[in-house]
Design an enzyme around this catalytic site. Structure first.
Site, PDB file in Angstrom:
ATOM      1  N   ARG A  77       3.333 -14.606  21.476  1.00  0.00           N
ATOM      2  CA  ARG A  77       4.741 -14.405  21.103  1.00  0.00           C
ATOM      3  C   ARG A  77       5.678 -14.680  22.283  1.00  0.00           C
ATOM      4  NH1 ARG A  77       4.376  -9.285  16.946  1.00  0.00           N
ATOM      5  NH2 ARG A  77       4.054 -10.606  15.136  1.00  0.00           N
ATOM      6  N   LYS A 100      -3.633  -6.831  -2.944  1.00  0.00           N
ATOM      7  CA  LYS A 100      -3.129  -6.163  -4.143  1.00  0.00           C
ATOM      8  C   LYS A 100      -2.002  -6.898  -4.839  1.00  0.00           C
ATOM      9  CE  LYS A 100      -3.435  -1.611  -2.134  1.00  0.00           C
ATOM     10  NZ  LYS A 100      -2.327  -0.721  -1.882  1.00  0.00           N
ATOM     11  N   GLY A 132       0.841 -11.656   7.314  1.00  0.00           N
ATOM     12  CA  GLY A 132       0.109 -11.244   8.513  1.00  0.00           C
ATOM     13  C   GLY A 132      -1.353 -11.659   8.488  1.00  0.00           C
ATOM     14  N   GLY A 155       5.869  -9.120   7.329  1.00  0.00           N
ATOM     15  CA  GLY A 155       6.767  -8.594   6.299  1.00  0.00           C
ATOM     16  C   GLY A 155       7.975  -9.497   6.051  1.00  0.00           C
TER      17      GLY A 155
HETATM   18  P1  ADP Z   1      -1.106 -10.862   3.965  1.00  0.00           P
HETATM   19  O1  ADP Z   1      -1.161  -9.910   5.114  1.00  0.00           O
HETATM   20  O2  ADP Z   1      -1.331 -12.272   4.376  1.00  0.00           O
HETATM   21  O3  ADP Z   1       0.136 -10.690   3.138  1.00  0.00           O
HETATM   22  P2  ADP Z   1      -2.739  -9.111   2.339  1.00  0.00           P
HETATM   23  O4  ADP Z   1      -2.507  -8.016   3.301  1.00  0.00           O
HETATM   24  O5  ADP Z   1      -2.156  -8.999   0.986  1.00  0.00           O
HETATM   25  O6  ADP Z   1      -2.356 -10.530   2.999  1.00  0.00           O
HETATM   26  O7  ADP Z   1      -4.300  -9.275   2.062  1.00  0.00           O
HETATM   27  C1  ADP Z   1      -5.246  -9.480   3.045  1.00  0.00           C
HETATM   28  C2  ADP Z   1      -6.446  -8.634   2.839  1.00  0.00           C
HETATM   29  O8  ADP Z   1      -6.963  -8.785   1.529  1.00  0.00           O
HETATM   30  C3  ADP Z   1      -7.567  -9.008   3.769  1.00  0.00           C
HETATM   31  O9  ADP Z   1      -7.803  -7.946   4.657  1.00  0.00           O
HETATM   32  C4  ADP Z   1      -8.750  -9.251   2.848  1.00  0.00           C
HETATM   33  O10 ADP Z   1      -9.937  -8.703   3.344  1.00  0.00           O
HETATM   34  C5  ADP Z   1      -8.341  -8.563   1.575  1.00  0.00           C
HETATM   35  N1  ADP Z   1      -9.025  -9.121   0.408  1.00  0.00           N
HETATM   36  C6  ADP Z   1      -9.063 -10.392  -0.009  1.00  0.00           C
HETATM   37  N2  ADP Z   1      -9.849 -10.545  -1.085  1.00  0.00           N
HETATM   38  C7  ADP Z   1     -10.338  -9.323  -1.374  1.00  0.00           C
HETATM   39  C8  ADP Z   1     -11.224  -8.815  -2.375  1.00  0.00           C
HETATM   40  N3  ADP Z   1     -11.754  -9.615  -3.282  1.00  0.00           N
HETATM   41  N4  ADP Z   1     -11.511  -7.498  -2.353  1.00  0.00           N
HETATM   42  C9  ADP Z   1     -10.968  -6.692  -1.422  1.00  0.00           C
HETATM   43  N5  ADP Z   1     -10.132  -7.108  -0.459  1.00  0.00           N
HETATM   44  C10 ADP Z   1      -9.818  -8.406  -0.431  1.00  0.00           C
END
Ligand code: ADP
Ligand code: MG
Length: 409
Positions: free
Chosen positions: A36, A205, A356, A379
């Site tokens: 960063r 989620k 993230g 975020g």
């Molecule tokens: P970002 O931070 O890019 O917005 P998220 O925080 O929504 O992404 O999701 C990332 C997380 O989702 C990762 O830690 C990953 O392990 C988890 N993940 C992806 N697929 C699954 C799954 N099938 N079951 C449980 N967790 C999952």
């Protein structure tokens, strides 16, 4: 209206307040990752080389107690910045007061100082002055400089004193090069996409991503779904999802999204299942129609990767948020790798990955240079993908209207 960028701002001879994102991981005074700081160099160098006097500042973590000040000082960052810039960086261990004001007034053209963690102001007896955008604080910081540059994208979705507060109290402001790039790539992709525009959504989620799903369903030609959220959609279609991640309370929403989206929405056809959320247990690929009650789907399967690659063929814009599986464990990283590969093979497409964990996945799996842009805003990237206005950007002056007037529009 487009925002002023650094090239639109007169910096020569000016005291330039620069909000950077130096929120780097530090352990016992040692910086664990200085990306960063490196990322802010183009903006800082440009101002210094063009005769500006730089007053740089950032937040670092959260500051809740007096003790936090010890681990959350920006002193090591100032030192690292000095090494990277190859010129002295005067560090003022304060966020306000006589010493800071004197140092600012002594700054000469082409010199830089940094002051202490903006969130030290959150310990004020009057409340969280930085994080709650206390009007007095924004006004005070604005009084220290002549012009303001916001180059901290990661906090642009928050209205804090160090972004919105200062920008609202100063006539001339602009976004820095990092923020400009984020606006160009995410904003460009979502609002003026070259078509076909394919969005890929995954991650943990549905509930975290409702806004992103809805905005991108509206704008993209196709929306591919993977990751943990796929199971809520599969369940909504009446399938057995075993022990996979499921949000019961989002089933109705998933149904209505499926209905509205029609064949715009593309779901996986197979998944990698295990009996436990672990890397050192047996795993296998099954069709999404064949999950057993004790199966946990942890990645998309190879046929889904093929299907997604086919849907991506010919895409001219791709926006991706959310890993396809639990990429942190090697057995469940293949889906995310497969989609990275498919994107790497696209020719002449604008490809953006944000969020993230998504950015971390692209970097960790070795595909960082295969994307047109990796948005590191976390975020802020998500809120921008949702189509929300980012207050830290909105507060920046608009580009001149061309009518010759000097006021803001
Ligand atoms: P970002 O931070 O890019 O917005 P998220 O925080 O929504 O992404 O999701 C990332 C997380 O989702 C990762 O830690 C990953 O392990 C988890 N993940 C992806 N697929 C699954 C799954 N099938 N079951 C449980 N967790 C999952
Ligand atoms: Mg995440």
């Amino acid at each position: 209206m487009a925002k002023k960028t650094l090239h639109d701002l007169e910096v020569a001879g000016k005291k330039v307040l620069v909000r950077v994102d130096f929120n780097v991981p530090i352990k016992e005074g040692v910086i664990k990752d200085d990306n960063r700081i490196k990322a802010a160099l183009p903006t800082l160098k440009y101002i210094l080389e063009n005769g500006g006097k730089v007053i740089a500042f950032s937040h670092l973590g959260k500051v809740k107690t007096e003790e936090d000040k010890v681990s959350k000082t920006l002193a090591p960052v100032a030192k690292r910045l000095e090494e990277l810039l190859g010129k002295p960086v005067k560090f003022i261990p304060q966020t306000r007061g006589a010493e800071l004001e004197a140092a600012v007034n002594e700054l000469k053209t082409g010199e830089i100082l940094m002051f202490e963690n903006t969130r030290f102001e959150d310990l004020s007896p009057e409340g969280k002055k930085e994080s709650k955008n206390d009007p007095e604080l924004g006004k005070y910081w604005a009084s220290l400089g002549d012009v303001y540059v916001n180059d901290a994208f990661g906090t642009a979705h928050r209205a804090h004193a160090s972004n919105v507060g200062i920008a609202s109290n100063i006539e001339n402001s602009a976004v820095g090069f990092l923020v400009e790039k984020e606006l160009k790539f995410i904003g460009g992709a979502v609002d003026e996409p070259k078509r076909p525009f394919v969005a890929i959504l995954g991650g943990a989620k549905v509930s975290d991503k409702i806004g992103v799903i809805e905005n991108l369903l509206d704008k993209a030609d196709k929306v591919i779904i993977g990751g943990g959220m796929m199971f809520t959609f599969l369940k909504a279609l009446g399938k057995n999802t075993g022990k996979s991640l499921l949000e019961e309370d989002k089933l109705e929403l998933a149904k209505s999204i499926l209905e509205k989206a029609g064949n715009k929405l593309i779901l996986p056809v197979d998944t990698v299942v295990a009996k436990e959320f672990k890397n050192d247990v047996d795993f296998k690929v099954v069709s999404v129609d064949d999950l057993a009650d004790d199966d946990m789907g942890l990645d998309i399967g190879p046929d889904s990767v093929k299907l997604f690659a086919k849907e991506l063929e010919g895409a001219k814009t791709v926006v991706w948020n959310g890993p396809m599986g639990v990429f942190e464990m090697s057995n469940y990283a293949k889906g995310t790798i497969g989609v990275c590969e498919a994107i790497a093979h696209l020719s002449d497409a604008i490809t953006v990955i944000g969020g993230g964990d998504s950015a971390a996945a692209a970097i960790q799996l070795g595909y960082a240079d295969k994307f047109s842009h990796i948005s590191t805003g976390g975020g802020a990237s998500l809120e921008y993908l949702e189509g929300k206005v980012l207050p830290g950007v909105a507060a920046i002056a608009d580009k001149s209207c061309g009518c010759g007037c000097s006021h803001k529009h």
